[in-house]
Design a protein around this motif. Structure first.
Motif, PDB file in Angstrom:
ATOM      1  N   ASP A 292       0.830  -1.152   0.161  1.00  0.00           N
ATOM      2  CA  ASP A 292       0.013   0.083  -0.049  1.00  0.00           C
ATOM      3  C   ASP A 292       0.814   1.483  -0.196  1.00  0.00           C
ATOM      4  OD1 ASP A 292      -2.688  -1.067   0.151  1.00  0.00           O
ATOM      5  OD2 ASP A 292      -2.115  -1.710   2.291  1.00  0.00           O
ATOM      6  N   VAL A 293       1.885   1.310   0.783  1.00  0.00           N
ATOM      7  CA  VAL A 293       2.926   2.309   1.034  1.00  0.00           C
ATOM      8  C   VAL A 293       3.568   2.659  -0.427  1.00  0.00           C
ATOM      9  CG1 VAL A 293       4.975   3.232   1.963  1.00  0.00           C
ATOM     10  CG2 VAL A 293       2.966   2.202   3.495  1.00  0.00           C
ATOM     11  N   GLU A 294       3.987   1.399  -1.027  1.00  0.00           N
ATOM     12  CA  GLU A 294       4.582   1.441  -2.309  1.00  0.00           C
ATOM     13  C   GLU A 294       3.944   2.078  -3.669  1.00  0.00           C
ATOM     14  OE1 GLU A 294       7.220  -1.415  -5.185  1.00  0.00           O
ATOM     15  OE2 GLU A 294       5.676  -2.409  -4.035  1.00  0.00           O
ATOM     16  N   LEU A 295       2.539   1.809  -3.334  1.00  0.00           N
ATOM     17  CA  LEU A 295       1.818   2.265  -4.297  1.00  0.00           C
ATOM     18  C   LEU A 295       1.811   3.860  -4.431  1.00  0.00           C
ATOM     19  CD1 LEU A 295      -2.204   1.404  -5.306  1.00  0.00           C
ATOM     20  CD2 LEU A 295      -1.375   3.718  -4.832  1.00  0.00           C
ATOM     21  N   VAL A 300       1.935   8.039  -7.004  1.00  0.00           N
ATOM     22  CA  VAL A 300       1.008   9.134  -6.396  1.00  0.00           C
ATOM     23  C   VAL A 300       2.076  10.269  -6.259  1.00  0.00           C
ATOM     24  CG1 VAL A 300      -0.346  10.243  -4.677  1.00  0.00           C
ATOM     25  CG2 VAL A 300      -0.779   7.715  -5.307  1.00  0.00           C
ATOM     26  N   ALA A 301       3.304   9.605  -5.708  1.00  0.00           N
ATOM     27  CA  ALA A 301       4.167  10.766  -5.268  1.00  0.00           C
ATOM     28  C   ALA A 301       5.667  10.241  -5.837  1.00  0.00           C
ATOM     29  CB  ALA A 301       4.413  11.347  -4.031  1.00  0.00           C
ATOM     30  N   PRO A 302       6.086   9.768  -7.239  1.00  0.00           N
ATOM     31  CA  PRO A 302       7.472   9.316  -7.329  1.00  0.00           C
ATOM     32  C   PRO A 302       8.541  10.280  -7.424  1.00  0.00           C
ATOM     33  CG  PRO A 302       5.926   9.711  -9.279  1.00  0.00           C
ATOM     34  CD  PRO A 302       5.057   9.948  -8.089  1.00  0.00           C
ATOM     35  N   ALA A 303       8.062  11.681  -7.557  1.00  0.00           N
ATOM     36  CA  ALA A 303       9.294  12.333  -7.746  1.00  0.00           C
ATOM     37  C   ALA A 303       9.673  12.894  -6.186  1.00  0.00           C
ATOM     38  CB  ALA A 303       8.884  13.840  -8.310  1.00  0.00           C
ATOM     39  N   GLN A 454       0.197  12.564   5.489  1.00  0.00           N
ATOM     40  CA  GLN A 454       0.623  13.344   4.143  1.00  0.00           C
ATOM     41  C   GLN A 454       2.224  13.378   4.048  1.00  0.00           C
ATOM     42  OE1 GLN A 454      -0.068  17.501   4.245  1.00  0.00           O
ATOM     43  NE2 GLN A 454       0.029  17.827   2.147  1.00  0.00           N
ATOM     44  N   TYR A 455       2.808  13.262   5.126  1.00  0.00           N
ATOM     45  CA  TYR A 455       4.360  13.314   5.019  1.00  0.00           C
ATOM     46  C   TYR A 455       4.743  12.011   4.761  1.00  0.00           C
ATOM     47  CZ  TYR A 455       9.125  13.196   6.205  1.00  0.00           C
ATOM     48  OH  TYR A 455      10.436  12.920   6.320  1.00  0.00           O
ATOM     49  N   ILE A 456       4.480  10.762   5.239  1.00  0.00           N
ATOM     50  CA  ILE A 456       5.040   9.698   5.084  1.00  0.00           C
ATOM     51  C   ILE A 456       4.747   9.059   3.825  1.00  0.00           C
ATOM     52  CG2 ILE A 456       5.032   8.806   7.446  1.00  0.00           C
ATOM     53  CD1 ILE A 456       2.944   6.948   6.859  1.00  0.00           C
ATOM     54  N   LEU A 457       3.284   9.621   3.177  1.00  0.00           N
ATOM     55  CA  LEU A 457       3.310   9.088   1.825  1.00  0.00           C
ATOM     56  C   LEU A 457       3.619   9.983   0.528  1.00  0.00           C
ATOM     57  CD1 LEU A 457      -0.477   7.947   2.742  1.00  0.00           C
ATOM     58  CD2 LEU A 457       1.424   6.550   2.632  1.00  0.00           C
ATOM     59  N   GLY A 458       3.889  11.241   0.848  1.00  0.00           N
ATOM     60  CA  GLY A 458       4.448  11.874  -0.120  1.00  0.00           C
ATOM     61  C   GLY A 458       3.105  12.751  -0.839  1.00  0.00           C
ATOM     62  N   VAL A 459       2.180  12.767  -0.341  1.00  0.00           N
ATOM     63  CA  VAL A 459       0.901  13.272  -1.058  1.00  0.00           C
ATOM     64  C   VAL A 459       1.007  14.982  -0.687  1.00  0.00           C
ATOM     65  CG1 VAL A 459      -1.535  13.426  -0.591  1.00  0.00           C
ATOM     66  CG2 VAL A 459      -0.525  11.389  -0.222  1.00  0.00           C
TER      67      VAL A 459
END
Length: 477
Positions: A292-295, A300-303, A454-459
């Motif tokens: 789920d985190v990898e998704l 969602v936030a590859p950069a 938001q932080y740990i997922l990079g959203v």
């Protein structure tokens, strides 16, 4: 009278119930099974349908896993209601899959459509990667999207990890009020509550609660009450801020993790709990929800390179600087800020992000803020000429402030003097009582749960880490 479709769904349920009962497995359990099983049933929703001449392939999911369970069936089991989005119950044999990318698959003996789905009007389409902006329009359906499904599983695991962290460390969980007359001075703009009848009637009439009441902006002061009887307490619940902003950083309703520690005279003790909480919960989420985190990190936030950044942060000790040091760093920066950094002014988001970058993209504790910037309950450092309080903010890369806390002013004369100057003595007489009867040095902090996610997922947009976005046409909201 039930509609035709509802009647059809009820008949389907009755047909399913009439089938011989088999062992029910969730998709996650089926995928993780180590041995084959002859009689199992799986319930869920169809995520893809592929019909070939000699075999029918389905992928179904029940929300327990990002991965779907492949169902292999005879084409004779296909019917017009077996479509993407339909709810099904499948019975058959769980067997080892011949494909490397999946462990087990289900060889179907019966497929029962419990609830059909009109694929032409269903806004989510098979094999399409819908942008978050699109699914945000359908708050009642967006949980069926892979990204939002992953988010909700991550939220669930993070919530459990937070509770486990505090319980494992001897904290008592307190349910603090959601409706309160306590405005937690300085914590934010308030939503005031009145009965609908009172809004229409004369303002001269008494309030429903006899005093003005608000949706809580923080459980801190209530936790301080409990910290007079329990040395370690925490709360985790909804809080509300009436900031009229639709920015990517603001929510009107969000969850706060707050803790209070008694018998501590050290701001370092508070900071250590903040750091341990962050690292423990993050490690748990990364280990329990890797796919789920990898998704999020991949699509969602590859950069953002969030995964690499998190792994680096978990290995390093957080940095600590004083507010005065922070201001000097900002003044010497080559970057031009919208808000000029000056001692005595609050740090803006642009300042916070720069400070973290300056310190090597490691979370930074900023301590000892100006006395006049902070609320009355923060402990006076009795220093000068730059007068400060024992306050701390935890800043993280790309976000800015994640946690805020302080030592609390436990000395009655200091607290009385400050409340008198602010004209708050009558309103906080009960708070002064806490200092008269067995007062001890103590402190605490709060962390915004959605900002953490938001932080740990990079959203980028904080509204994409909540179950239901509030700017929607839906009558749900």
């Amino acid at each position: 009278m039930l509609g035709a479709r509802a009647q059809g769904g009820w008949r389907a349920l009755r047909r399913c119930a009439s089938l011989p009962r088999a062992v029910r497995l969730r998709v996650r359990e089926a995928l993780g099974a180590r041995e084959a099983a002859d009689a199992v049933r799986v319930q869920g929703w169809v995520r893809s349908v592929r019909s070939q001449k000699e075999v029918l392939f389905l992928h179904i999911n029940d929300g327990s896993s990002l991965e779907h369970l492949q169902v292999v069936a005879n084409p004779s089991l296909e019917n017009r209601d077996l479509t993407f989005g339909s709810a099904v119950e499948v019975q058959g044999k769980l067997v080892k899959s011949p494909h490397r990318k999946q462990n087990m698959e289900l060889q179907a003996e019966t497929i029962c459509v419990v609830g059909p789905c009109d694929i032409w009007s269903f806004p989510l389409k098979m094999k399409e990667r819908h942008p978050l902006e699109y699914v945000r329009q359908f708050p009642h359906l967006r949980c069926r999207n892979n990204t939002l499904g992953s988010l909700l599983r991550i939220r669930s695991e993070a919530t459990a990890a937070i509770h486990s962290f505090f319980q494992d460390n001897g904290y008592v969980h307190i349910h603090t009020p959601i409706i309160t007359s306590n405005d937690c001075e300085g914590a934010g703009e308030l939503f005031q509550i009145e009965a609908s009848s009172e809004v229409r009637e004369s303002a001269e009439k008494t309030h429903f609660f006899n005093v003005p009441a608000f949706l809580t902006v923080s459980g801190q002061l209530h936790l301080e009450v409990m910290a007079g009887a329990f040395t370690h307490v925490f709360t985790f619940g909804p809080t509300f801020r009436a900031e009229n902003s639709q920015s990517r950083r603001h929510l009107a309703e969000f969850y706060m993790v707050e803790a209070e520690l008694s018998f501590t005279e050290s701001l370092q003790d508070i900071m250590q709990v903040m750091e341990d909480l962050f690292k423990t919960v993050t490690s748990t989420v990364l280990s329990r929800c890797p796919h789920d985190v990898e998704l999020f990190h991949k699509y969602v936030a590859p950069a953002q390179k969030t995964k690499d950044r998190l792994e680096q942060i978990l290995k390093n000790k957080f940095v600590t600087i004083s507010y005065s040091e922070a201001v000097e760093i900002l003044k010497q920066a080559s970057q031009t800020f919208t808000f000029k950094p000056e001692w005595g002014c609050d740090l803006q988001t642009e300042h916070e992000k720069y400070l973290v970058k300056h310190c090597g993209e490691i979370p930074v504790f900023v301590i000892n803020y100006p006395y006049d910037l902070k609320p009355f309950y923060m402990r006076d450092n009795e220093d000068g000429p730059q007068h400060t309080v024992a306050a701390v903010d935890l800043l993280v890369p790309g976000i800015g402030e994640l946690c805020g806390g302080s030592l609390r002013e436990e000395r009655l004369p200091f607290l009385e003097s400050r409340l008198q100057r602010l004209g708050l003595t009558d309103a906080y007489q009960w708070y002064l009582d806490l200092r008269k009867f067995g007062s001890v040095p103590h402190g605490g902090f709060g962390m915004g749960f959605e900002r953490y996610l938001q932080y740990i997922l990079g959203v980028d947009n904080i509204k994409d880490v909540i179950p239901f976005p509030r700017f929607s046409h839906s009558c749900l909201l």
